[in-house]
Design a protein around this motif. Structure first.
Motif, mmCIF file in Angstrom:
data_model
loop_
_atom_site.group_PDB
_atom_site.id
_atom_site.type_symbol
_atom_site.label_atom_id
_atom_site.label_comp_id
_atom_site.label_asym_id
_atom_site.label_seq_id
_atom_site.Cartn_x
_atom_site.Cartn_y
_atom_site.Cartn_z
ATOM 1 N N GLU A 22 96.010 54.465 -11.088
ATOM 2 C CA GLU A 22 95.258 55.835 -10.265
ATOM 3 C C GLU A 22 96.283 56.916 -10.133
ATOM 4 O O GLU A 22 97.228 56.618 -9.364
ATOM 5 N N ASP A 23 96.257 58.238 -10.397
ATOM 6 C CA ASP A 23 96.911 59.276 -9.660
ATOM 7 C C ASP A 23 96.033 59.581 -8.336
ATOM 8 O O ASP A 23 95.105 60.458 -8.641
ATOM 9 N N ALA A 24 96.612 58.979 -7.399
ATOM 10 C CA ALA A 24 95.969 59.046 -6.158
ATOM 11 C C ALA A 24 96.614 60.050 -5.079
ATOM 12 O O ALA A 24 96.654 60.007 -3.767
ATOM 13 N N CYS A 25 97.608 60.864 -5.877
ATOM 14 C CA CYS A 25 98.718 61.804 -4.921
ATOM 15 C C CYS A 25 97.876 62.657 -4.085
ATOM 16 O O CYS A 25 98.381 63.336 -3.275
ATOM 17 N N GLN A 26 96.431 63.057 -4.423
ATOM 18 C CA GLN A 26 95.762 63.840 -3.374
ATOM 19 C C GLN A 26 94.789 62.980 -2.662
ATOM 20 O O GLN A 26 93.807 63.681 -1.926
ATOM 21 N N GLN A 37 91.487 49.469 -5.025
ATOM 22 C CA GLN A 37 90.669 48.495 -5.071
ATOM 23 C C GLN A 37 90.275 47.878 -6.430
ATOM 24 O O GLN A 37 89.948 46.836 -6.647
ATOM 25 N N TYR A 38 90.622 48.790 -7.554
ATOM 26 C CA TYR A 38 89.985 48.689 -8.825
ATOM 27 C C TYR A 38 90.979 48.657 -9.752
ATOM 28 O O TYR A 38 90.899 48.218 -11.023
ATOM 29 N N SER A 39 92.244 49.391 -9.441
ATOM 30 C CA SER A 39 93.284 49.596 -10.390
ATOM 31 C C SER A 39 94.329 48.613 -10.364
ATOM 32 O O SER A 39 94.240 47.592 -9.371
ATOM 33 N N ASP A 40 95.212 48.498 -11.362
ATOM 34 C CA ASP A 40 96.489 47.869 -11.314
ATOM 35 C C ASP A 40 97.182 48.481 -10.454
ATOM 36 O O ASP A 40 98.340 47.526 -9.536
ATOM 37 N N ALA A 41 97.446 49.585 -10.300
ATOM 38 C CA ALA A 41 98.355 50.190 -9.237
ATOM 39 C C ALA A 41 97.809 51.592 -9.008
ATOM 40 O O ALA A 41 97.060 52.333 -9.694
ATOM 41 N N ALA A 42 98.260 52.253 -7.783
ATOM 42 C CA ALA A 42 97.865 53.715 -7.574
ATOM 43 C C ALA A 42 99.168 54.443 -7.042
ATOM 44 O O ALA A 42 99.984 53.664 -6.398
ATOM 45 N N ALA A 43 99.225 55.625 -7.507
ATOM 46 C CA ALA A 43 100.469 56.149 -7.225
ATOM 47 C C ALA A 43 100.000 57.468 -6.145
ATOM 48 O O ALA A 43 98.832 58.089 -6.227
ATOM 49 N N LEU A 44 100.912 57.473 -5.038
ATOM 50 C CA LEU A 44 100.460 58.200 -3.699
ATOM 51 C C LEU A 44 101.860 59.414 -3.637
ATOM 52 O O LEU A 44 102.946 59.161 -4.203
#
Length: 456
Positions: A236-240, A249-256
């Protein structure tokens, strides 16, 4: 990978975790004249929120919600116009003081690059998000590169992503030596469409990289299902979207990202990878620090690594600023609800489309879709600025496949993204940030009504 048993975007607990769905609940309750009586989960990120909610218990009742929350939205001393995102208001006076004190402590210790604040910051971020592992990085872009490499992305691989994001998303793929493959999005949220992703999968596809555009959670359950069917990584590109219910919760990893202009910002570049997998977290630590084996000084276990760990200096500042995290989210959520309510008549008349007030949103940006296409949108932007001195913006003015770069024709010449382009030709962003006052927001709404009347 960890999968929640609760529906993302739904708050069902008794103690407020401070995530987007619980903040949504607080604002919805306020709109109904109810003050949320839930206790607040005891995390560093929730400290200031807990103080505010506690102070509301002793406030006189009944009271209009705006009167109750007014202290959270002080009017600026200069109010000639409404700026889109004034840098002098990125942090409050209290936050600036806390950051300065933290920096002074680091100066005295001289632990500038490595030090105890790094682990403490990682633990606090993981605790707030309810995930077991966080690996802090030098930027959100670093976090994306590290997360992609940790799930196996390498030279020549393909990564499926949207075209309507900041350049860091595609640059992270390029930095891995991989190839971005563009899929279309869903309307009106502009997030990656699982069906379009499935159509783009080839034998070279290794990962899917959704972006939670403007802070709205993508369809992670749908994307996870596609990724699992084809044995793909999901990053996930969760930077926003720091603090959005469902991230990680569903991904292998998320980026903040903790860039100062994000919904949770520090005093410079910083980021993190969060994950439910201890194995992926370990790989992120190795990749992010020169390929060194954890716990062994200057001994490599990976051929190539980056110099991408967060500095102890920025981690210390991060620890000092984290207590305001969920309170900043509450401000944004309250402003978003006011926009949605105020703009409903324009939406019902078909003048513009506003986003739904949703619980799985950080409200990093507030997009509207004026009717009439790019020309009408651009005219509205100019009218707001010239007549009312209200700054609006098209935050990402050029889509990935429209950038004039040497690889454009070779990689993106055949891109067919009708929904992405439809949204891009209409989107306009209104001011929304943690320092926006209620009076300024009212002026934005008034200016928008006046400008749309003139355009009819």
């Amino acid at each position: 990978m960890t999968v929640s048993t609760a529906e993302p975007g739904t708050f069902t607990g008794t103690a407020l975790p401070g995530d987007s769905s619980s903040l949504h609940r607080v604002v919805q309750d306020l709109a109904r004249g109810v003050r949320t009586a839930h206790p607040v989960r005891d995390t560093l990120a929730n400290q200031e929120l807990a103080k505010v909610l506690s102070s509301w218990d002793s406030a006189p009742a009944p009271v209009h919600p705006d009167a109750l929350v007014a202290p959270l939205f002080p009017e600026p001393s200069r109010a000639a116009g409404v700026p889109f995102l004034p840098k002098e208001r990125l942090l409050s006076r209290e936050e600036k003081s806390a950051a300065a004190d933290a920096f002074t402590r680091v100066l005295e210790s001289c632990e500038f690059t490595s030090g105890p604040a790094v682990t403490a910051f990682e633990d606090a971020v993981a605790d707030y998000l309810g995930l077991p592992c966080a690996v802090a990085t030098g930027s959100g872009t670093d976090a994306l590169v590290i997360a992609l490499r940790a799930v196996g992305v390498g030279p020549g691989d393909e990564v499926i992503m949207p075209a309507n994001s900041f350049a860091a998303t595609e640059n992270a793929v390029f930095a891995c030596g991989a190839v971005p493959v563009l899929a279309d999005v869903t309307r009106p949220d502009g997030n990656l469409d699982p069906e379009s992703v499935a159509e783009r999968i080839t034998p070279r596809t290794v990962a899917v990289l959704p972006v939670h555009l403007y802070g709205k959670l993508a369809d992670m359950a749908g994307l996870r299902a596609v990724a699992d069917r084809h044995g793909l990584g999901l990053v996930e590109d969760a930077c926003q979207a720091l603090g959005v219910t469902g991230v990680g919760q569903y991904s292998d990893a998320a980026a903040l990202s903790f860039n100062p202009y994000k919904n949770v910002g520090l005093c410079g570049k910083a980021g993190a990878v969060v994950t439910g997998s201890a194995e992926i977290a370990e790989r992120c630590r190795v990749i992010g620090y020169h390929g060194f084996e954890p716990g062994r000084k200057n001994v490599k276990c990976e051929a190539v690594g980056l110099n991408a760990r967060i500095d102890n200096t920025m981690a210390a500042i991060g620890l000092a600023l984290l207590p305001w995290t969920s309170l900043r989210g509450l401000r944004r959520t309250y402003l978003a609800r006011r926009y949605v309510d105020a703009l409903r008549p324009l939406a019902e008349e078909g003048v513009l489309e506003a986003p739904a007030f949703a619980p799985d949103h950080s409200w990093h940006l507030f997009p509207v879709l004026p009717a009439g296409g790019a020309a009408a949108r651009d005219a509205l932007l100019e009218d707001l600025a010239r007549r009312s001195r209200v700054e609006s913006d098209v935050y990402y003015p050029v889509l990935t496949h429209r950038q004039q770069t040497p690889v454009r024709e070779r990689l993106f010449g055949q891109a067919h993204l009708p929904r992405t382009e439809w949204l891009h030709n209409r989107v306009l962003h209104l001011p929304l940030h943690a320092g926006l006052s209620l009076g300024e927001q009212d002026r934005v709404v008034e200016a928008l009504y006046a400008a749309t009347r003139r355009a009819r």
